[in-house]
Write an enzyme that holds these catalytic residues in place. Structure first.
Site, short mmCIF file in Angstrom:
data_model
loop_
_atom_site.label_atom_id
_atom_site.label_comp_id
_atom_site.label_asym_id
_atom_site.label_seq_id
_atom_site.Cartn_x
_atom_site.Cartn_y
_atom_site.Cartn_z
N GLY A 19 0.90 -1.25 -0.01
CA GLY A 19 0.03 -0.07 0.02
C GLY A 19 0.89 1.17 0.00
CE1 TYR A 70 1.96 4.61 4.53
CE2 TYR A 70 -0.31 5.51 4.07
CZ TYR A 70 0.59 4.53 3.99
OH TYR A 70 0.35 3.27 3.34
N GLY A 71 3.47 7.67 3.36
CA GLY A 71 4.82 6.90 2.71
C GLY A 71 4.11 5.71 1.96
CB VAL A 115 2.86 -0.80 3.99
CG1 VAL A 115 3.19 -2.14 4.50
CG2 VAL A 115 2.60 0.40 4.66
CE LYS A 131 2.38 3.13 8.82
NZ LYS A 131 1.42 3.05 10.09
CG ASP A 177 -8.66 5.75 13.63
OD1 ASP A 177 -9.80 5.86 13.61
OD2 ASP A 177 -7.61 5.77 12.72
#
Length: 446
Positions: free
Chosen positions: A158, A162-163, A165, A180, A278
């Site tokens: 993915g 954010y970056g 994985v 990650k 969350d």
């Protein structure tokens, strides 16, 4: 799904049941990837067009017919089986058009749904075992720092703001992990404060805890521009994939062991004064596709470590799973009870294949969370036990003082009276824990 619907974990591949819109398709014709053939019957394909259709139809871009495919397998191929699309932002998707199914890494993409393709994804048609292509992004591979050269990258899982994985294998043990990479933004880049805080917070929380129902962190490596986290790899995907794979509610005997594992994980956190904040299906990962699965809670970016007498005030979380006291300031500061509410929403969704609160006519889901009544009478609820419905009702009390605590949830008859299930889950977790090596020494963030 509504804007407050099920969202996906950043360690999993996104699936979208919306159809492609023509304005999404790019006009450029540069090479963005290739389909590497898994069979002698097909040639590898260089991808430079914005749209390809594969199927038996003679007007398809990639034609499957008896002369170039095993005769026994041709019946599994639809006239128009799937389309591969590269959108204007150079994101690549597969949209299933078939009756027999398209599979990405053995997970079925439902007809009319699309799924993002990442480097190394395996594509199968008809059945999960009939693999025809591996998708390769053009010159795409994760560059690992020297400290992680003991890992070999297999494929991308993915990506996002954010970056990214990636799935990797540790060469000395042949064990798979999710690596990650979280980008460190500089002060001139947007979301710097929030992204950096979430990244550091997730690492600190994960390094301070260890539980069979919580995702484990093995290593952390800091570089000048990113942080690399080596995490447990959960091959079964996220809970939302299991919930919506068949487009029907999960039976109680499947839901109960999943829910009990989540309860054990959250109770462990609460005993250590950690609130997740969350909890949602996208942040609950399955170790395999076997039922009942081992499940683990993930994504601690919004988690909060507080003193037992403290309260929280930050508005955070995913709206469809957010407790009323986070939305409405009239409740004042909130407590760990917000996790109980979110877990109650997850339980409701597993048993009914629906969310308890959907957006109002003006699109604002907050109004229904604060005002609407629970519906647990018709449809799937006719098959749910009275104890199951009673537990949900008591977990979704709007006033947090009236809501069950996580410890009271554990004592509820729906769980406490099912001794066979309780013992079965405990044995399953014990057996699974014995198969994993001890965690390495914790590494401090610089």
């Amino acid at each position: 799904m509504t804007s407050g619907g099920i969202q996906l974990a950043d360690t999993q591949t996104p699936v979208d049941c919306g159809t492609f819109q023509s304005q999404e398709i790019q006009k450029a014709t540069k090479i963005y990837g290739r389909l590497s053939s898994c069979t002698v019957y097909l040639h590898s394909i260089v991808l430079d067009k914005p749209r390809y259709v594969l199927g038996r139809g003679i007007d398809c871009d990639l034609v499957i017919h008896p002369s170039n495919f095993p005769p026994l397998s041709i019946k599994s191929v639809s006239k128009y089986h799937f389309e591969l699309v590269c959108d204007k932002d150079e994101r690549v998707y597969i949209n299933d058009l078939s009756k027999n199914g398209t599979f990405i890494n053995s997970q079925r993409v439902s007809k009319g749904c699309r799924r993002a393709l990442y480097h190394g994804d395996q594509i199968a048609i008809g059945t999960s075992s009939l693999r025809i292509y591996v998708y390769k992004e053009n010159d795409k591979i994760l560059d690992l720092p020297a400290e992680l050269k003991g890992y070999k990258i297999l494929r991308q899982l993915g990506s996002g703001s954010y970056g990214e994985v990636w799935l990797a294998v540790q060469t000395t043990t042949n064990k798979e992990y999710a690596i990650k990479k979280v980008i460190r933004r500089n002060e001139n880049q947007p979301n710097n404060g929030n992204d950096s805080w979430r990244m550091d917070n997730e690492v600190r929380i994960l390094q301070s805890i260890e539980h069979p129902c919580i995702i484990g962190i093995k290593e952390v490596v800091n570089t000048d521009d990113a942080v690399f986290m080596v995490l447990e790899y959960m091959g079964g995907g996220e809970l939302s994939s299991l919930m919506y794979a068949s487009n029907s509610p999960l039976p109680e005997n499947v839901v109960k062991p999943i829910f009990y594992q989540l309860l054990l994980g959250i109770r462990y956190l609460h005993l250590r004064n950690i609130t997740h904040r969350d909890i949602k299906p996208a942040n609950i990962l399955l170790q395999s596709h076997q039922l009942p699965p081992i499940v683990k809670i993930a994504d601690f970016g919004l988690s909060k470590l507080i003193e037992s007498t403290s309260h929280m005030q930050t508005v955070c979380g995913t709206l469809a799973f957010v407790a009323p006291e986070i939305i409405d300031p009239c409740y004042g500061p909130y407590t760990q009870q917000v996790d109980v509410w979110s877990l109650g929403v997850v339980l409701y969704a597993m048993l009914s294949n629906k969310l308890p609160f959907n957006a109002a006519e003006d699109g604002d889901i907050r109004k229904t969370i604060l005002n609407s009544q629970l519906e647990m009478v018709t449809g799937a609820w006719t098959y749910v036990s009275s104890n199951g419905k009673d537990l949900i009702k008591k977990m979704l009390m709007r006033n947090p003082e009236d809501r069950l605590t996580i410890h009271q949830v554990a004592d509820h008859p729906w769980l406490a009276r099912d001794k066979a299930m309780l013992e079965g889950v405990k044995q399953m977790l014990k057996d699974n824990t014995c198969q994993h090596e001890p965690r390495q020494k914790k590494i401090k963030l610089e």
